[in-house]
Design a protein around this motif. Structure first.
Motif, PDB file in Angstrom:
ATOM      1  N   SER A 132       4.414   8.913   0.132  1.00 50.97           N
ATOM      2  CA  SER A 132       3.185   8.248  -0.303  1.00 50.97           C
ATOM      3  C   SER A 132       2.963   6.948   0.465  1.00 50.97           C
ATOM      4  CB  SER A 132       3.249   7.964  -1.809  1.00 50.97           C
ATOM      5  OG  SER A 132       2.124   7.225  -2.235  1.00 50.97           O
ATOM      6  N   LEU A 133       4.017   6.146   0.610  1.00 53.11           N
ATOM      7  CA  LEU A 133       3.907   4.897   1.358  1.00 53.11           C
ATOM      8  C   LEU A 133       3.481   5.145   2.798  1.00 53.11           C
ATOM      9  CD1 LEU A 133       7.116   3.062   0.075  1.00 53.11           C
ATOM     10  CD2 LEU A 133       4.771   2.244  -0.225  1.00 53.11           C
ATOM     11  N   PHE A 134       4.110   6.104   3.443  1.00 56.68           N
ATOM     12  CA  PHE A 134       3.851   6.358   4.860  1.00 56.68           C
ATOM     13  C   PHE A 134       2.478   6.986   5.075  1.00 56.68           C
ATOM     14  CE2 PHE A 134       4.037   8.918   8.718  1.00 56.68           C
ATOM     15  CZ  PHE A 134       4.586   8.038   9.637  1.00 56.68           C
ATOM     16  N   ALA A 135       2.164   8.033   4.307  1.00 60.29           N
ATOM     17  CA  ALA A 135       0.939   8.787   4.553  1.00 60.29           C
ATOM     18  C   ALA A 135      -0.310   8.000   4.167  1.00 60.29           C
ATOM     19  CB  ALA A 135       0.991  10.114   3.792  1.00 60.29           C
ATOM     20  N   TRP A 136      -0.357   7.535   2.908  1.00 65.41           N
ATOM     21  CA  TRP A 136      -1.564   6.864   2.441  1.00 65.41           C
ATOM     22  C   TRP A 136      -1.771   5.526   3.122  1.00 65.41           C
ATOM     23  CZ3 TRP A 136      -5.693   8.725   0.434  1.00 65.41           C
ATOM     24  CH2 TRP A 136      -5.632   9.892  -0.321  1.00 65.41           C
ATOM     25  N   SER A 137      -0.713   4.747   3.278  1.00 63.35           N
ATOM     26  CA  SER A 137      -0.890   3.446   3.922  1.00 63.35           C
ATOM     27  C   SER A 137      -1.146   3.598   5.414  1.00 63.35           C
ATOM     28  CB  SER A 137       0.333   2.553   3.682  1.00 63.35           C
ATOM     29  OG  SER A 137       0.279   1.998   2.384  1.00 63.35           O
ATOM     30  N   GLY A 138      -0.627   4.659   6.031  1.00 65.40           N
ATOM     31  CA  GLY A 138      -0.942   4.903   7.435  1.00 65.40           C
ATOM     32  C   GLY A 138      -2.429   5.160   7.623  1.00 65.40           C
ATOM     33  N   ALA A 189      -4.055  -5.277   5.422  1.00 67.40           N
ATOM     34  CA  ALA A 189      -3.412  -4.811   6.648  1.00 67.40           C
ATOM     35  C   ALA A 189      -1.914  -5.096   6.626  1.00 67.40           C
ATOM     36  CB  ALA A 189      -4.064  -5.473   7.862  1.00 67.40           C
ATOM     37  N   VAL A 190      -1.527  -6.292   6.161  1.00 70.54           N
ATOM     38  CA  VAL A 190      -0.107  -6.635   6.073  1.00 70.54           C
ATOM     39  C   VAL A 190       0.610  -5.717   5.084  1.00 70.54           C
ATOM     40  CG1 VAL A 190       1.523  -8.418   5.356  1.00 70.54           C
ATOM     41  CG2 VAL A 190      -0.444  -9.027   6.776  1.00 70.54           C
ATOM     42  N   THR A 250       0.993  -2.217   6.514  1.00 74.08           N
ATOM     43  CA  THR A 250       2.000  -2.202   7.575  1.00 74.08           C
ATOM     44  C   THR A 250       3.407  -2.197   6.987  1.00 74.08           C
ATOM     45  OG1 THR A 250       0.514  -3.387   9.086  1.00 74.08           O
ATOM     46  CG2 THR A 250       2.864  -3.425   9.605  1.00 74.08           C
ATOM     47  N   VAL A 251       3.641  -3.043   5.996  1.00 74.06           N
ATOM     48  CA  VAL A 251       4.943  -3.085   5.324  1.00 74.06           C
ATOM     49  C   VAL A 251       5.228  -1.744   4.638  1.00 74.06           C
ATOM     50  CG1 VAL A 251       6.265  -4.176   3.464  1.00 74.06           C
ATOM     51  CG2 VAL A 251       4.897  -5.574   5.018  1.00 74.06           C
ATOM     52  N   ALA A 252       4.199  -1.154   4.014  1.00 71.85           N
ATOM     53  CA  ALA A 252       4.387   0.118   3.313  1.00 71.85           C
ATOM     54  C   ALA A 252       4.769   1.232   4.280  1.00 71.85           C
ATOM     55  CB  ALA A 252       3.115   0.479   2.554  1.00 71.85           C
ATOM     56  N   VAL A 253       4.072   1.325   5.422  1.00 70.10           N
ATOM     57  CA  VAL A 253       4.381   2.363   6.413  1.00 70.10           C
ATOM     58  C   VAL A 253       5.805   2.192   6.940  1.00 70.10           C
ATOM     59  CG1 VAL A 253       3.813   3.226   8.716  1.00 70.10           C
ATOM     60  CG2 VAL A 253       1.984   2.757   7.092  1.00 70.10           C
TER      61      VAL A 253
END
Length: 307
Positions: free
Chosen positions: A247-253, A280-281, A284-287
């Motif tokens: 979820s962090l990688f896909a949605w925040s990407g 944006a910050v 970026t941290v989430a991805v």
């Protein structure tokens, strides 16, 4: 065949079946718009509408192929890392939407009906099939992917994180901080929100769901790095970490790309409630946190019980 394997195989077939009507609907939209018998979406030219829906057809077709690869014999011959990555991203996109779909239906049941204007409106039966497709694919992958991983890498749900380095600690902390910020926005906190008047119930629910999964990923990472036995079966935190990091990688990407576009282009007809630089910050941290923790979990599996 063990019970979890039977459930996983059935779920994978169900996922592919659930998304098939969506593909058929999208194909009808492309053909209908080219023939001039169906309307084009508001704000799109015919070429743009066809391109957009062709891309979504390809994405849905890829999702069906991934679901079938999790259950068919040829799926074990497909290179594992690319398949696992695609399934991980798909789980990250779809599974977090399951609680959102439930909450949105309870909190904003009449939102679509309240919209007016001359824009083409999707018939109710089409909307229902689309929602069933995404929910079915999310549930199918949620059950089918773990079963596939356990067949191909038996240690996937028995290992622990590979060490607990400063980078991993930072990733877990980052996931936790991001989750707390999103949950605070869902609760009504306006710190980091540039346009409070643009917040709506959908924005709050999405932030609440995303924040919950981010916190679950951080907590699961902490549990998996601990030495000795835990009260929870190992598969519980592993599953939470797989979904949370996805979820962090896909949605925040996806959101990061859109946020950067708004931040750089500054279009007058599009905006977000949150401050763009802050968003944006956070994305970026989430991805980064999602990628680091997922990689740590894979390495921990490989160096533990898995091959």
């Amino acid at each position: 065949m063990e019970w979890w394997d039977r459930v996983g195989r059935t779920a994978a077939y169900a996922a592919a079946l659930a998304l098939t009507p969506y593909v058929c609907i999208k194909v009808s939209w492309v053909v209908g718009s080219l023939l001039g018998v169906m309307p084009v979406g508001a704000g799109f030219s015919t070429a743009g509408w066809v391109l957009l829906n062709t891309v979504t057809i390809g994405m849905a077709g890829s999702g069906i192929a991934v679901a079938l690869a999790l259950v068919r014999p040829w799926g074990l011959r497909v290179p594992g890392p690319p398949l696992a990555f695609c399934a991980w991203v798909a789980v990250g996109f779809l599974v977090p939407l399951l609680p959102y779909a439930l909450l949105a239906s309870l909190l904003v049941p009449n939102e679509v009906e309240a919209k007016g204007g001359d824009d083409p409106v999707m018939p109710g039966w089409e909307a229902a099939l689309v929602q069933i497709g995404f929910v079915g694919m999310g549930l199918g992958l949620l059950l089918g992917l773990p079963a596939y991983l356990r067949r191909r890498w038996p240690g996937a749900f028995t290992g622990r994180l590979d060490g607990w380095s400063l980078l991993q600690r930072g990733a877990a902390l980052g996931a936790g901080v991001v989750g707390l910020v999103w949950l605070s926005w869902a609760a009504g906190v306006t710190v980091g929100v540039a346009h409070p008047g643009e917040r709506d119930i959908n924005w709050r629910v999405l932030n609440g769901v995303s924040g919950t999964w981010a916190l679950l990923a951080a907590i699961a990472a902490y549990v998996l790095q601990r030495e000795g036995p835990t009260r929870l079966p190992r598969w519980v935190p592993v599953s939470a970490l797989w979904v949370g990091t996805g979820s962090l990688f896909a949605w925040s990407g996806w959101k990061l790309a859109f946020t950067l576009y708004l931040l750089l282009a500054r279009p007058t007809d599009a905006s977000l409630p949150e401050d763009l630089a802050t968003a944006a910050v956070l994305h970026t941290v989430a991805v980064a946190s999602g990628a680091i923790l997922a990689r740590s979990l894979v390495r921990g599996t490989r160096t533990g019980d898995g091959p």
